[in-house]
Every structure is written in C-alpha cells, then in structure tokens.
Design a protein around this motif. Structure first.
Motif, short mmCIF file in Angstrom:
data_model
loop_
_atom_site.label_atom_id
_atom_site.label_comp_id
_atom_site.label_asym_id
_atom_site.label_seq_id
_atom_site.Cartn_x
_atom_site.Cartn_y
_atom_site.Cartn_z
N THR A 1 5.16 -1.08 -5.01
CA THR A 1 3.77 -1.00 -5.48
C THR A 1 3.67 -1.48 -6.93
O THR A 1 2.64 -1.27 -7.59
CB THR A 1 3.18 0.43 -5.36
N THR B 1 -12.02 -3.16 6.14
CA THR B 1 -11.48 -1.90 5.64
C THR B 1 -12.59 -0.92 5.29
O THR B 1 -12.31 0.20 4.84
CB THR B 1 -10.62 -2.15 4.38
N PHE C 1 -7.36 7.74 4.06
CA PHE C 1 -5.91 7.63 3.79
C PHE C 1 -5.64 7.22 2.35
O PHE C 1 -4.89 7.88 1.64
CB PHE C 1 -5.29 6.63 4.77
N VAL C 2 -6.29 6.14 1.91
CA VAL C 2 -5.92 5.63 0.58
C VAL C 2 -6.37 6.58 -0.54
O VAL C 2 -5.73 6.64 -1.59
CB VAL C 2 -6.40 4.18 0.31
N LYS D 1 5.83 5.59 5.96
CA LYS D 1 4.37 5.73 5.87
C LYS D 1 3.62 4.51 6.44
O LYS D 1 2.40 4.48 6.43
CB LYS D 1 3.93 5.92 4.40
N VAL E 1 -6.00 1.81 8.66
CA VAL E 1 -6.75 0.59 8.33
C VAL E 1 -7.32 -0.09 9.58
O VAL E 1 -8.37 -0.73 9.54
CB VAL E 1 -5.88 -0.40 7.51
N PHE F 1 0.80 -1.23 0.00
CA PHE F 1 0.00 0.00 0.00
C PHE F 1 0.83 1.28 0.00
O PHE F 1 0.35 2.33 -0.38
CB PHE F 1 -0.92 0.01 1.23
N VAL F 2 2.05 1.21 0.52
CA VAL F 2 2.90 2.41 0.55
C VAL F 2 4.28 2.06 0.03
O VAL F 2 4.70 0.90 0.05
CB VAL F 2 2.99 3.01 1.98
N ASP G 1 1.31 5.13 9.49
CA ASP G 1 0.13 5.92 9.09
C ASP G 1 -0.90 5.02 8.42
O ASP G 1 -2.09 5.06 8.72
CB ASP G 1 0.55 7.03 8.10
N PHE G 2 -0.40 4.19 7.50
CA PHE G 2 -1.31 3.27 6.81
C PHE G 2 -2.01 2.34 7.81
O PHE G 2 -3.23 2.15 7.77
CB PHE G 2 -0.55 2.46 5.75
N PHE H 1 -9.71 4.34 6.70
CA PHE H 1 -8.99 3.62 5.64
C PHE H 1 -9.13 4.35 4.31
O PHE H 1 -8.16 4.65 3.63
CB PHE H 1 -9.51 2.18 5.51
N SER I 1 -1.21 3.99 -3.08
CA SER I 1 -1.90 2.81 -2.52
C SER I 1 -2.86 2.17 -3.53
O SER I 1 -3.35 1.06 -3.31
CB SER I 1 -2.70 3.22 -1.27
#
Ligand code: HDE
Length: 714
Positions: free
Chosen positions: A323, A200, A208-209, A179, A187, A173-174, A182-183, A205, A215
């Motif tokens: 990613t 989720t 953030f995404v 990060k 979540v 996701f990051v 934070d993620f 969630f 992400s």
C-alpha cells in the motif's frame, strides 16, 4: 486530385496517423479491411472435428421428412456440444479486458542489476503480449467505468516466460493476501441483487474500505483521474510489489517496476466516462484496436526504482508493504527499456481470453520479496486457471506457450496437446540418459536459483508494526495533485458516497478515513454530503516527502498529438476548401480526422460537390473525440438550430475540449449561453490557427474553463 475527390476518399481509416500510418492508410482500402483472413477460406472442405467431410450443414438427421430428430446425428451432436461449451468461466477479477502483441527492447547497461537476458541484451526484441483490464465488472461490462486498470505483460523471453502482472495504480487495497477475497466480495456486484455492474459506488465496497484503513491509499487513487483514463494508451503501469533483480555475481537489488506511456497521461471527465459507458461501452478496446490498425503504435518506457539491499529499512514505510509507493524524490526511476504494441489479436478468445498471467512466472535474474500480498498471488494465479482454462495444461495453449523449448516429466491431464514419446517420464532415469537434465545456475543461461535470503523468526499470524501507517501516503497523493485534480477527487468521493444507502458507512468514510487523510478534503466531501467533520487536530506523521511531483498528470505531458481524434462537423454548403488544409495537418500530426454530418444523406459543399461523411453526429458523440472543428458555410445558422448539433457543441464545451470555428463564427456559442475563451479558436482559414489548435489538444483539456463548465447542464 481535386478537393472534392480528396474529400470523397476520406473514410474512417484513411486520415490516420503519422508518416507510417499515412502510407498504410493510403494503401489500405476499407473493403480490403473487411475481407476475411481465415486460412481455410478456399479449397477446404467443411468437416467434423474428426475430419469427416460434411455433405449437409443445413439439415439435421430426421426419422422421416417431418419426423423427430435422431440421436444418431453425430454431426448435429458434435456441433451443439461444442457450442454449448464455447464460453468458459470469466476471470473472477479483471474479467473485462483487451489485449495486443508487441515487443520489448532493453536499453544498455542493465547488467549491474540483472542477468536476465531480455533485460541485458539491447539487440534482442522480446515478443510481448499485453492485456489491459478493469477489475470489478464482468466480461461484458463497459470500458470507461471508474476502476483501477490491470496492465499485465507477458514477455516471451529465451529463458522462459516472465509475467509482469501490474495495475495502473502503484498501490493495492489490502496488505495481506488473506484479505483479498474479502475485498473482492465487497467491491463486486452485491450478492443479493448483482448490482451494480462495473462500479464501486455501493454499500458493500464503502463498508469494507471504511473499516479497513489500509485501503485508504488505493481508494484515493481510484477516486482520482487515474481511474477514468481517456484511453489505455495513456495509462502508467506499476508492478506494485517490491521485487528483486539479481545480477550475474548474485548481487540483489530491490526494485519497483514502473512503465510510463510516451503518449503522456490523460483522463476522461466523469460525465464523459458515464456517457461513454452507454454510448460506446467498447470505447477503450476500440481505441486501442484502431490505433494499432492505423499504425499509431502505443509505446511505454519501462523503468525501475532501485534500492540497495542495505537500505531496505531506511524508509518511513516498509518496502514490503504493497500500500506504499517510494516517492520518486527519494528514489528516481531508472529507465531500463521500452515496449511497443504493434499487432492486434487475430482472435479475441484464443488470445485475450485464454492468456494466463501469473506473477510466479519469472526468469533467472528476477526474484520475489516477502511482500505478503505477492506471496499469496504466487499461489492464486495458477490455481484460478485450473477452473478457468480447465486443467493443468493451459501453458500449452498457443498464447501461453513459451517461445523457448520446454521439457519436463509432467504428463497427461485434461487438454494434453503433446503426444509424449518414450518410456521414461521421471527423473533421474538411465533409460534416456537422464534427459531432460537439470541446468546448474550460471552467470547467463543457467537454471533458476532463488535468492538465498536469510530468514529467521517465529511462526506467527501478525503484521509488522512497519505496515501500520495508513494515512501519510494518501495524504501525500492528495497534496501532490494539481487543484483541478484535487477537485475531481472531492467530486468522486461525493458521487460515490452519495450512492451509499447506509448513513453510518458514509459518515465513517468521511469522519474516520478522509479526516485522517486531510481535513480539508474531508470537509469538502462532508459539506456535499451533509456530514459534519469535527475540528480535529490530527497528529499527522511527519514523512520524508510531503509532496511528490510525479503523482500529478501534469508531470506526464504528451510529446505530440499522434493518435488523437478530431471531429469536423460538416453540413450542406460547407466551405470545403478548408478541409484540404485540415486533412494535410491531420496526416502530418498523426491525428484521426472524422467528418461528421447531421445525417448520412449526401452532403453538398458550397460548389455543389458531394462530400462523403465518416458518420453522423448523433451516432458519434463529441465524448469520443479530443477536439471539434466547425467549418464555415452559408447554411451554418440553420444547422445550428438542430438539437443534435447544438448538443454537440454544448457537450464539447462542457467537457473542456478545444473548439475551432472557421469563418470567425464563434458567435455560434452565444445562443447556447457559452462564452468564447482560450479554448475556442477563431480564424478565416484553418492553417493560421493550426499550431494553436495543436497546443490546445496537447494540453488535453481547457482547464481554465472548468468552473464555468460546471454550470452547464449535463
Ligand atoms: Fe490479481 N488476480 N490478485 N492483482 N490480477 C487475477 O488471475 C489475486 C493483485 C492483476 O489480464 C486472477 O488469471 C490475488 C495485485 C491483473 O489476465 C486471480 C491477489 C495486482 C490481473 C488474481 C491479487 C493484481 C489479475 C483472476 C492478492 C497488481 C488480470 C484471473 C493476494 C499488481 C490479468 C487470473 C489478466 C488477475 C488473484 C492482487 C493485478 C484470481 C489473490 C496487487 C492485472 O488469480
């Protein structure tokens, strides 16, 4: 043995899998299975932890028969103190998990890639321990929630432990470890209410995404069927990061690890996943445990995508970016070995809970890259064990101990198990002749040496421009799915975002993230949520691969139906002759056959013989099975008046399961408003339709029914 005897002897564990399993099942009585296997069960006195024999384990020490308890009672205090500390902190992520033992065996010909002994000697069976997990939920959460699955493998090699700590998605996701927290905070259950558990589908969630476009790729994997696996035996695993393999000449290749189940890939349907979370929260761990107990050993093939060092910069993404995948059209997966899980744990806590994985556990012949996510992981995993397992000696816990000798000058610390002898606990020393001594690197069996990668540059906090394309690969993923898989993705985004309270978050995800992935995807989700998607002409980046075959489940069909579960709905007056044929078929195919009755009261067949059921329909819902058989019987029309049985059939049909009706009774569907289709088989006998039934189970679902099934109430 006559038919009735045969049926009577059927129990949950006796109809199992393949020749091996059949033998095993025949010799394993249920009662035996329930016997304890603790080794101090006979002739051992009950003692305190100091070895003092206990005379009375029923009463604490009191001042008088009705008096207060005495602080002096060291037996009571020891027992309660130990109990008070039985729970240890659960993992901050991946708390819910299940583990099993097995072995890994390399294929021939890997020397050109690596000098690691366990990867180059095909005669060695390296013991492994695997732990599967969900990411979001706590230790007691349900197995079947929508989530990425962790898939961590510990290889106990002769050169030290190698941990391949992967997931069932090839991307994360990051991009940078800074990060990660934070993620995870976004979540996890929200901090004010601790809601939701194992999901989720909530504001933080999606907040953030939708703010972090990097992400988008991992999120679309999480919105696909990958995140609701049918069982853990049919998930793929990925190392995610690019690693290095180093051969005996010191040559390095970049590799991405993949492991693919021999059983093929399969998923739950979302309605099933949600229902199972309530009806059998242990669905995945039970399935894995039972499969292994029954001799249906799950197997994966380990492979690598290999990139020559000089090709590092030849892709339209950065190899160090976690990613991104390398589409298999560009670099195919080269198989390097296989692994099998063949032994359940004896004690969940001691093994599954205390196992400590770390991406930093590597052996000569394997090395890291500068992937900034991997680099942060190298710190985090050992650090987290300090609070979880209580100190720096967690490597001495049996499940974490290397099988090869290990010696150094590390001493003391909480939970030190070893009584180190001697005076010299430093190096160099002359007192013990400088032992334990360093081992220089060598072609084989040498000491670990880091790959001497050349590094230059400024010290800075900056992400490389080569990490900045966030949408081409989620688009590649979406475009590569089969139409029914794409629909599941649309449904998943719709479901999840519908639970988000804040309109601006829903809009941002649809208009700024999904629209950049694929306008059609955005419009479909937008239409479901009442969100307008403007007519954008997006400047899609042209990439080398626009569709990749190996992203759809369709690329990974099963080779057989071993380990699948079929339910037979038995009832009074059932024509039991057919059961014999089913049973033989199940043994031949390695299928678990469960006979479920309306209740646990004895069922009498058409000849007045008693059939022992494995359970009752209400308690063992169709969502736990792959296919249903309705045997014929004179009482069938009455049975079909029963709400539980009707619901059974309705759900099996809705969830796209093959259903076989013996005695040509597919007209039983009619009163339920269901129509016969290619997934509903009819026959007088089981044998003539057995092969067709098998093929339907192989295909896993009757996808052609999905549109109709959408109109059936859940
Ligand atoms: Fe993990 N991760 N992770 N992770 N992870 C943990 O370690 C972490 C990441 C993965 O069955 C923790 O022992 C950071 C990627 C699995 O015991 C912790 C970052 C991938 C498991 C941790 C990542 C994973 C963990 C929690 C980003 C797929 C369960 C308990 C920099 C390749 C292992 C523990 C098991 C567990 C940290 C990202 C997979 C906190 C800091 C990427 C399968 O150390």
């Amino acid at each position: 043995m006559n038919m009735t005897d045969n049926v009577k002897s059927t129990n949950k564990t006796s109809e199992m899998a393949g020749a091996d399993a059949a033998n095993k099942a025949n010799t394993t009585q249920k009662t035996e299975q329930l016997d304890s296997v603790r080794d101090d069960a006979t002739n051992e006195a009950l003692t305190t932890n100091q070895g003092v024999k206990i005379a009375d384990n029923q009463n604490s020490l009191r001042a008088g028969i009705r008096g207060s308890t005495l602080l002096e009672d060291f037996i009571l205090r020891e027992k309660i103190t130990h109990f008070d500390h039985e729970r240890i902190p659960e993992r901050i992520v991946h708390a819910r998990g299940v583990g099993a033992h097995g072995y890994f065996q390399a294929y021939e010909g890997n020397e050109r890639l690596t000098k690691a002994g366990f990867l180059t000697d095909p005669t060695i069976q390296t013991p492994i321990f695997v732990r599967f997990s969900t990411v979001q939920g706590p230790r007691g959460s349900a197995d079947t929630v929508r989530d990425i699955r962790g898939f961590a493998i510990k290889f106990y090699t002769q050169e030290g432990n190698f941990d391949l700590v992967g997931n069932n998605a090839p991307v994360f996701f990051v991009q940078d470890g800074i990060k990660f927290s934070d993620f995870v905070h976004a979540v996890k259950p929200e901090p004010d209410t601790e809601i939701p558990t194992g999901a989720t589908a909530h504001d933080t969630f999606w907040d953030f995404v939708s703010l972090v476009p990097e992400s988008a790729h991992a999120v679309i994997w999480a919105m696909s069927d990958r995140a609701i696996p049918r069982n853990l035996r049919s998930i793929q695993g990925f190392g995610v990061h690019t690693f290095r393999l180093i051969n005996a000449e010191g040559k390095s290749h970049f590799v991405k690890f993949h492991w693919t189940p021999k059983q093929g890939l399969s998923a739950l349907v979302w309605d099933e996943a949600q229902k199972l979370a309530g009806k059998d929260p242990d669905f995945h761990r039970r399935d894995l445990y039972e499969a292994i107990e029954n001799g249906v050993y799950p197997e994966w093939e380990l492979g690598v995508q290999i990139v020559e060092e000089e090709d590092e910069m030849n892709f339209d993404f950065d190899l160090l970016d976690p990613t991104k995948i390398i589409p298999e059209e560009l670099v195919p997966v080269t198989p390097i070995g296989r692994f099998v899980l063949n032994r359940n744990v004896d004690n969940f806590f001691a093994e599954t809970e205390q196992v400590a994985f770390c991406p930093g556990h590597i052996v000569p012949g394997i090395d890291f890259t500068n992937d900034p996510l991997l680099q942060a992981r190298l710190f985090s995993y050992t650090d987290t064990q300090l609070s979880r397992l209580g100190g720096p000696n967690f490597h001495q816990i049996p499940i974490n101990k290397p099988v090869c000798p290990f010696h150094n000058n590390q001493r003391d610390g909480i939970h030190q198990h070893t009584i180190h002898k001697g005076q010299a606990s430093y190096q160099p020393n002359s007192i013990d002749n400088d032992w334990p001594a360093e081992t220089p690197p060598a072609a084989s069996n040498g000491g670990f040496e880091s790959y001497p990668e050349q590094i230059s540059g400024h010290k800075l906090r900056q992400r490389s421009e080569t990490f900045s394309d966030h949408f081409s690969q989620p688009r590649l993923y979406y475009k590569s799915l089969a139409p029914h898989e794409q629909k599941h993705v649309v449904d998943a985004y719709t479901f999840e975002l519908s639970k988000v309270q804040r309109k601006h978050i829903r809009e941002r995800q649809v208009q700024q993230i999904l629209a950049n992935i694929d306008l059609d995807l955005a419009r479909q989700v937008g239409a479901n949520l009442g969100i307008e998607v403007p007519d954008l002409t997006l400047d899609y980046k042209k990439t080398a691969v626009e569709k990749s075959a190996k992203l759809s489940f369709l690329a990974f069909p099963p080779q057989d139906i071993q380990g699948r579960k079929v339910v037979v709905l038995i009832h009074n007056l059932v024509k039991s002759d057919a059961l014999e044929a089913m049973k033989n078929w199940a043994i031949k195919e390695g299928v678990t056959l469960h006979l479920l009755a309306p209740s646990l009261a004895p069922v009498k067949d058409h000849q007045d013989s008693i059939i022992t059921a494995d359970g009752m329909q209400m308690a063992e819902p169709s969502i736990a099975y792959d296919a249903v058989i309705i045997p014929d019987g004179d009482n069938l029309n009455v049975v079909m008046q029963d709400g539980v049985t009707r619901h059974y059939l309705l759900e099996a049909y809705k969830h796209l399961k093959p259903i076989a009706f013996l005695g040509n009774k597919s007209d039983l569907l009619e009163p339920l408003g269901l129509v016969p289709d290619e997934g509903t088989l009819v026959g007088d006998e089981f044998q003539p339709i057995a092969e067709k039934f098998k093929n339907l189970i192989m295909a896993h679902r009757v996808w052609s029914r999905e549109q109709i099934a959408a109109h059936i109430p859940a």
